[in-house]
Design an enzyme around this catalytic site. Structure first.
Site, PDB file in Angstrom:
ATOM      1  N   VAL A  89       0.849  -1.196   0.000  1.00 15.43           N
ATOM      2  CA  VAL A  89       0.000   0.000   0.000  1.00 15.43           C
ATOM      3  C   VAL A  89       0.885   1.247   0.000  1.00 15.43           C
ATOM      4  O   VAL A  89       1.742   1.412   0.873  1.00 15.43           O
ATOM      5  CB  VAL A  89      -0.925   0.014   1.222  1.00 15.43           C
ATOM      6  CG1 VAL A  89      -1.778   1.290   1.227  1.00 15.43           C
ATOM      7  CG2 VAL A  89      -1.815  -1.219   1.245  1.00 15.43           C
ATOM      8  N   ARG A  97      -3.522  13.449   0.317  1.00 16.81           N
ATOM      9  CA  ARG A  97      -4.666  14.259   0.754  1.00 16.81           C
ATOM     10  C   ARG A  97      -5.667  14.522  -0.380  1.00 16.81           C
ATOM     11  O   ARG A  97      -6.305  15.583  -0.435  1.00 16.81           O
ATOM     12  CB  ARG A  97      -4.199  15.573   1.377  1.00 16.81           C
ATOM     13  CG  ARG A  97      -3.326  15.357   2.609  1.00 16.81           C
ATOM     14  CD  ARG A  97      -2.919  16.681   3.259  1.00 16.81           C
ATOM     15  NE  ARG A  97      -2.090  16.417   4.430  1.00 16.81           N
ATOM     16  CZ  ARG A  97      -0.767  16.280   4.406  1.00 16.81           C
ATOM     17  NH1 ARG A  97      -0.126  16.379   3.245  1.00 16.81           N
ATOM     18  NH2 ARG A  97      -0.077  16.046   5.503  1.00 16.81           N
ATOM     19  N   ARG A  98      -5.769  13.547  -1.263  1.00 13.05           N
ATOM     20  CA  ARG A  98      -6.776  13.646  -2.332  1.00 13.05           C
ATOM     21  C   ARG A  98      -7.784  12.498  -2.249  1.00 13.05           C
ATOM     22  O   ARG A  98      -8.558  12.290  -3.181  1.00 13.05           O
ATOM     23  CB  ARG A  98      -6.100  13.631  -3.707  1.00 13.05           C
ATOM     24  CG  ARG A  98      -5.131  14.776  -3.947  1.00 13.05           C
ATOM     25  CD  ARG A  98      -4.698  14.791  -5.401  1.00 13.05           C
ATOM     26  NE  ARG A  98      -3.615  15.733  -5.652  1.00 13.05           N
ATOM     27  CZ  ARG A  98      -3.109  15.975  -6.854  1.00 13.05           C
ATOM     28  NH1 ARG A  98      -3.601  15.358  -7.919  1.00 13.05           N
ATOM     29  NH2 ARG A  98      -2.114  16.842  -7.002  1.00 13.05           N
ATOM     30  N   GLY A  99      -7.725  11.723  -1.176  1.00 10.86           N
ATOM     31  CA  GLY A  99      -8.659  10.618  -1.017  1.00 10.86           C
ATOM     32  C   GLY A  99      -8.246   9.345  -1.714  1.00 10.86           C
ATOM     33  O   GLY A  99      -9.043   8.395  -1.797  1.00 10.86           O
ATOM     34  N   VAL A 100      -6.997   9.282  -2.212  1.00  8.06           N
ATOM     35  CA  VAL A 100      -6.556   8.091  -2.947  1.00  8.06           C
ATOM     36  C   VAL A 100      -6.511   6.870  -2.032  1.00  8.06           C
ATOM     37  O   VAL A 100      -7.020   5.798  -2.378  1.00  8.06           O
ATOM     38  CB  VAL A 100      -5.182   8.330  -3.601  1.00  8.06           C
ATOM     39  CG1 VAL A 100      -4.666   7.041  -4.260  1.00  8.06           C
ATOM     40  CG2 VAL A 100      -5.271   9.444  -4.633  1.00  8.06           C
ATOM     41  N   LEU A 101      -5.892   7.004  -0.855  1.00  5.85           N
ATOM     42  CA  LEU A 101      -5.806   5.868   0.062  1.00  5.85           C
ATOM     43  C   LEU A 101      -7.192   5.419   0.499  1.00  5.85           C
ATOM     44  O   LEU A 101      -7.493   4.215   0.493  1.00  5.85           O
ATOM     45  CB  LEU A 101      -4.966   6.238   1.282  1.00  5.85           C
ATOM     46  CG  LEU A 101      -4.864   5.150   2.358  1.00  5.85           C
ATOM     47  CD1 LEU A 101      -4.210   3.893   1.798  1.00  5.85           C
ATOM     48  CD2 LEU A 101      -4.106   5.654   3.576  1.00  5.85           C
ATOM     49  N   SER A 125       3.039   0.296   8.396  1.00  9.22           N
ATOM     50  CA  SER A 125       4.265   1.084   8.422  1.00  9.22           C
ATOM     51  C   SER A 125       4.094   2.294   9.338  1.00  9.22           C
ATOM     52  O   SER A 125       5.054   2.755   9.965  1.00  9.22           O
ATOM     53  CB  SER A 125       4.638   1.525   7.006  1.00  9.22           C
ATOM     54  OG  SER A 125       3.570   2.234   6.397  1.00  9.22           O
ATOM     55  N   GLU A 126       2.870   2.810   9.411  1.00  7.01           N
ATOM     56  CA  GLU A 126       2.527   3.901  10.313  1.00  7.01           C
ATOM     57  C   GLU A 126       1.239   3.515  11.042  1.00  7.01           C
ATOM     58  O   GLU A 126       0.163   3.515  10.441  1.00  7.01           O
ATOM     59  CB  GLU A 126       2.335   5.206   9.549  1.00  7.01           C
ATOM     60  CG  GLU A 126       3.597   5.728   8.868  1.00  7.01           C
ATOM     61  CD  GLU A 126       3.353   7.045   8.155  1.00  7.01           C
ATOM     62  OE1 GLU A 126       3.386   8.086   8.824  1.00  7.01           O
ATOM     63  OE2 GLU A 126       3.132   7.008   6.929  1.00  7.01           O
ATOM     64  N   TYR A 130      -4.413   3.170   9.954  1.00  8.43           N
ATOM     65  CA  TYR A 130      -5.431   2.191   9.571  1.00  8.43           C
ATOM     66  C   TYR A 130      -6.603   2.045  10.529  1.00  8.43           C
ATOM     67  O   TYR A 130      -7.579   1.373  10.207  1.00  8.43           O
ATOM     68  CB  TYR A 130      -4.761   0.835   9.317  1.00  8.43           C
ATOM     69  CG  TYR A 130      -3.895   0.861   8.086  1.00  8.43           C
ATOM     70  CD1 TYR A 130      -4.458   0.769   6.819  1.00  8.43           C
ATOM     71  CD2 TYR A 130      -2.516   1.048   8.172  1.00  8.43           C
ATOM     72  CE1 TYR A 130      -3.678   0.840   5.680  1.00  8.43           C
ATOM     73  CE2 TYR A 130      -1.728   1.112   7.038  1.00  8.43           C
ATOM     74  CZ  TYR A 130      -2.305   1.008   5.788  1.00  8.43           C
ATOM     75  OH  TYR A 130      -1.533   1.083   4.657  1.00  8.43           O
ATOM     76  N   PHE A 416       4.628  -9.474   5.551  1.00 14.48           N
ATOM     77  CA  PHE A 416       4.189  -9.589   4.155  1.00 14.48           C
ATOM     78  C   PHE A 416       3.957  -8.219   3.552  1.00 14.48           C
ATOM     79  O   PHE A 416       3.346  -8.045   2.558  1.00 14.48           O
ATOM     80  CB  PHE A 416       2.916 -10.433   4.049  1.00 14.48           C
ATOM     81  CG  PHE A 416       1.785 -10.000   4.967  1.00 14.48           C
ATOM     82  CD1 PHE A 416       0.872  -9.061   4.543  1.00 14.48           C
ATOM     83  CD2 PHE A 416       1.664 -10.517   6.249  1.00 14.48           C
ATOM     84  CE1 PHE A 416      -0.159  -8.650   5.371  1.00 14.48           C
ATOM     85  CE2 PHE A 416       0.638 -10.131   7.081  1.00 14.48           C
ATOM     86  CZ  PHE A 416      -0.280  -9.196   6.648  1.00 14.48           C
TER      87      PHE A 416
END
Length: 416
Positions: A89, A97-101, A125-126, A130, A416
């Site tokens: 990911v 900050r465009r809503g991609v995630l 990772s952060e 999530y 993974f």
């Protein structure tokens, strides 16, 4: 549906084989742009499941990636449950900050539901990212740095009956995998090894060694049977006083107390070394009870596997419970609203049933807290004490906490 508009000019679509290189390059750049060996890159390419991966595209440029491995996860009671292993990911720095995630997470969880998989899991990772998508931290691991010049190991009876031998890591893969497979049902959080994954654990690019030796392997045997293994490196460190080299453990599995002790005793006794460094180990590993001074073992606990219940009913039915439980859970799940509402969970050590209900709630919690408690390593009572679970019926927290527990601490055995 294969293509979805996210926002502006960015589209989501299922990954095509011809797009993999650009998709993967985008991911590598999002994680800092470090280069990988050709062998490592080809291995991850072979493991990529194209129909379970999506890319975000701005015109002809890949600006986001997300994939999902096909896994089976051990849950309390020993069942092996289908789980989507969320992976790879990343979002380009130019398109934050465009809503991609959020769009990729939305698409992915819809897909996981359509595949009939009740769980999604990931390593973060952060960690701050999530929770808003319903993932709760369900397992922890330990990093250790043991001063073997000052810590002694007391081993159980039978340790001397275990024979150790060096093996070439790549040549010993099959026997090591057989030991691993026997361990998987014994501990919640472990992943059954899927086809094609065994080479990951003997991949040994020099760029990953951090100055240590090539990967080494020692196999433990009792009679004709292989009962354990450890894969490790030695990282040299010399000064005017002599060698202060470290044994760096990559992975270890053993089938019983004596073989476990034999492998640790071997590591403690390696010539010209003064410490053992191991990361990502179980929080309840047996050697903790064998060392003479736990304070000199440099224990550090951290988050590991994050769990997301994609289908609350199916997920809660898939595991068993340490004590009889009959509880109505009022679940809040804004991101996957099909889970929201009240569920009656009844079960014990033999099995469980979880169904929609109109009965009054006993506990109220979000799907994030339910994911954290799912594998038995995070207490519902602890979450309640932090205000993350609300007790509606007096006594329900204590009852459910006991039932949701697990005999062994859940542990993610590999990343993974």
């Amino acid at each position: 549906m294969t293509t979805t508009r996210t926002s502006g000019t960015t589209d989501l679509r299922v990954l095509r084989p011809d797009d993999w290189d650009q998709w993967y390059d985008s991911l590598i750049r999002a994680f800092g742009g470090m280069t990988e060996s050709a062998e490592e890159r080809e291995l991850w390419k072979s493991l990529t499941e194209y129909d379970r991966s999506v890319g975000a595209w701005d015109g002809d440029t890949c600006v986001g990636s997300a994939g999902a491995f096909t896994f089976r996860l051990t849950v309390p009671g020993g069942a092996s449950v289908p789980a989507a292993g969320v992976t790879m990911v990343g979002v380009a720095g130019t398109h934050r900050r465009r809503g991609v995630l959020t769009s990729m997470m939305r698409r992915q969880l819809d897909d996981v539901r359509s595949w009939g998989e009740p769980l999604a899991v990931l390593t973060a990772s952060e960690p701050a990212i999530y929770g808003r998508f319903g993932y709760g931290c369900a397992t922890h691991s330990l990093s250790v740095e043991i001063d073997t010049t000052r810590v002694q190991l007391s081993v159980p009876a039978g340790t001397d009956d275990v024979r150790l031998r060096y093996a070439v890591p790549a040549e010993a893969v099959d026997v090591c995998e057989a030991v691993y497979a026997r361990r998987v049902p014994e501990r919640p959080g472990m992943l059954a090894r899927m086809p094609g994954w065994a080479p990951v654990f003997v991949l040994d690019p020099e760029s990953e060694r951090d100055g240590a030796s090539p990967l080494q392997c020692v196999v433990a045997e009792r009679g004709a049977d292989v009962v354990g293994f450890v894969r490790f490196r030695v990282k040299p460190d010399w000064d005017v006083s002599g060698s202060n080299s470290a044994v760096v453990v990559q992975d270890m599995e053993a089938l019983d107390a004596a073989s476990h002790a034999a492998l640790w005793r071997f590591l403690f006794g390696l010539d010209l070394t003064s410490k053992i460094v191991a990361r990502g180990r179980p929080v309840d590993e047996p050697w903790h009870h064998m060392v003479s001074d736990i304070r000199r073992c440099g224990l550090r606990r951290r988050d590991a596997l994050y769990v997301r219940l994609v289908d609350v009913g199916a997920a809660l039915e898939a595991r068993t419970y340490q004590a009889p439980v009959d509880v109505v859970l009022d679940v809040e799940d804004a991101f996957c609203p099909w889970n929201s509402g009240r569920w009656r969970l009844t079960g014990d050590a033999k099995g469980a049933e979880c169904r929609r209900t109109e009965d009054a709630a006993d506990l109220a919690l979000s799907v994030r807290e339910l994911g954290a408690a799912y594998l038995g390593g995070v207490s519902l009572a602890g979450l309640a004490s932090a205000g993350r679970v609300r007790e509606v019926r007096q006594g329900a927290v204590a009852e459910a906490s006991v039932a949701f527990g697990a005999v062994a601490a859940p542990w993610l055995s590999h990343g993974f």
